[in-house]
Scaffold this active site. Structure first.
Site, PDB file in Angstrom:
ATOM      1  N   CYS A  92      57.868  24.571  66.564  1.00 45.40           N
ATOM      2  CA  CYS A  92      58.592  24.633  67.832  1.00 45.40           C
ATOM      3  C   CYS A  92      58.123  23.508  68.753  1.00 45.40           C
ATOM      4  O   CYS A  92      56.913  23.291  68.892  1.00 45.40           O
ATOM      5  CB  CYS A  92      58.346  25.984  68.496  1.00 45.40           C
ATOM      6  SG  CYS A  92      59.060  26.115  70.154  1.00 45.40           S
ATOM      7  N   HIS A 120      45.283  33.604  66.325  1.00 42.47           N
ATOM      8  CA  HIS A 120      46.725  33.380  66.196  1.00 42.47           C
ATOM      9  C   HIS A 120      46.969  32.002  65.580  1.00 42.47           C
ATOM     10  O   HIS A 120      46.302  31.026  65.925  1.00 42.47           O
ATOM     11  CB  HIS A 120      47.386  33.455  67.575  1.00 42.47           C
ATOM     12  CG  HIS A 120      48.869  33.561  67.522  1.00 42.47           C
ATOM     13  ND1 HIS A 120      49.681  32.463  67.299  1.00 42.47           N
ATOM     14  CD2 HIS A 120      49.710  34.623  67.643  1.00 42.47           C
ATOM     15  CE1 HIS A 120      50.944  32.842  67.300  1.00 42.47           C
ATOM     16  NE2 HIS A 120      50.991  34.152  67.511  1.00 42.47           N
ATOM     17  N   GLU A 122      49.254  29.783  65.998  1.00 36.49           N
ATOM     18  CA  GLU A 122      49.580  28.726  66.964  1.00 36.49           C
ATOM     19  C   GLU A 122      48.321  28.145  67.583  1.00 36.49           C
ATOM     20  O   GLU A 122      48.164  26.920  67.676  1.00 36.49           O
ATOM     21  CB  GLU A 122      50.481  29.280  68.076  1.00 36.49           C
ATOM     22  CG  GLU A 122      50.791  28.243  69.149  1.00 36.49           C
ATOM     23  CD  GLU A 122      51.410  28.840  70.406  1.00 36.49           C
ATOM     24  OE1 GLU A 122      51.072  28.360  71.502  1.00 36.49           O
ATOM     25  OE2 GLU A 122      52.227  29.772  70.288  1.00 36.49           O
ATOM     26  N   SER A 258      61.367  36.410  67.908  1.00 38.16           N
ATOM     27  CA  SER A 258      61.639  36.236  66.483  1.00 38.16           C
ATOM     28  C   SER A 258      62.568  37.309  65.928  1.00 38.16           C
ATOM     29  O   SER A 258      62.661  37.486  64.715  1.00 38.16           O
ATOM     30  CB  SER A 258      60.312  36.264  65.695  1.00 38.16           C
ATOM     31  OG  SER A 258      59.486  35.181  66.061  1.00 38.16           O
TER      32      SER A 258
END
Length: 276
Positions: A92, A120, A122, A258
């Site tokens: 993203c 996480h 990310e 999501s």
């Protein structure tokens, strides 16, 4: 019983983009789950032969690798290049932004503070782009123990609550001489959280739809519970229980970034058929 959808919910720009990339690529493997939604991951596997590799070490024999929306660590990206794998980047753009900030600011001599969950995917990816000192914190109380230089740059995991990020920033500004603040929380996160907050205030029961390992979905549940104690997190209509809706007049529904519309439609249909 009245059923009402949040003003903003579901698929964000980054997830829509990643799904389109996966559908158009086909016969490929993602490094880790493409998005945090098991139902959608299974659909991609069934209809487009998009497999999921749980670890970069399993990449042997893979010809095409799709980088997940959350991104991957810098060293893993280099590993794929060395293996001559065809890389399709579905990271993203909102995640790419803190990656670039951490890389740039650490090269300029700033200590990096990342507000987010260190486990996480990310955050793991963002952290890997810092070449100097980098710290990940989830609560403002963790900051006192850090030994930071006079120059600090702070970013946030894209799906965190802005109120908590403000607390982190406020502490740093009051304790360090130079603080560079980069608000990297996604706009869709703001909008979905605000909409969930408003809807939960007028609902007797809230249903939050999304992956149970999804950070932004868990944030929506937390916000909903603040104003509506009867709030539930589910991934599919199979988890719904009729007892949740007994005696209720207003049901609110929101969904994580999501969560595809086809799952939400199934949930609305099943709730509508409950005799309450």
């Amino acid at each position: 019983m009245n059923i009402k959808l949040a003003k903003n919910y579901g698929f964000c720009f980054g997830v829509k983009r990643a799904i389109k990339i996966a559908e158009s690529t086909q016969n490929a493997s993602t490094i880790g789950p493409l998005i945090h939604n098991n139902e959608e991951i299974m659909r991609l596997k069934k209809n487009f032969n998009v497999e999921t590799l749980e670890d970069i070490s399993h990449v042997s024999g893979t010809k095409k690798a799709i980088i997940r929306t959350h991104g991957i660590p810098k060293q893993d990206l280099q590993f794929l290049k060395e293996k001559k794998v065809d890389i399709i980047d579905a990271t993203c753009p909102y995640v790419t932004k803190p990656q670039k900030i951490c890389e740039k600011m650490s090269k300029e001599g700033y200590d990096i503070v990342i507000f987010g969950d260190e486990m996480h995917p990310e955050v793991k990816g963002v952290k890997s782009y810092a070449s100097g000192k980098v710290h990940v914190v989830l609560h403002v109380s963790e900051l006192a123990a850090l030994k930071l230089s006079a120059r600090v740059a702070v970013v946030s995991q894209t799906t965190r609550k802005v109120e908590e990020f403000k607390e982190i920033v406020s502490y740093l500004i009051s304790h360090y001489k130079e603080v560079r603040v980069f608000n990297t929380i996604c706009n869709a996160t703001f909008e979905n959280q605000d909409a969930a907050r408003e809807l939960s205030k007028e609902s007797d029961v809230m249903v939050v739809v999304g992956g149970k390992n999804s950070s932004n979905t868990k944030q929506l549940l937390h916000i909903s519970k603040e104003f509506c104690s009867d709030s539930y997190l589910i991934e599919s209509e199979r988890e719904l229980e009729a007892s949740w809706f007994e005696g209720k007049e207003q049901c609110g529904i929101t969904a994580g970034a999501s969560t595809p519309d086809w799952i939400i439609k199934k949930i609305i249909e099943k709730i509508s058929n409950f005799k309450v």
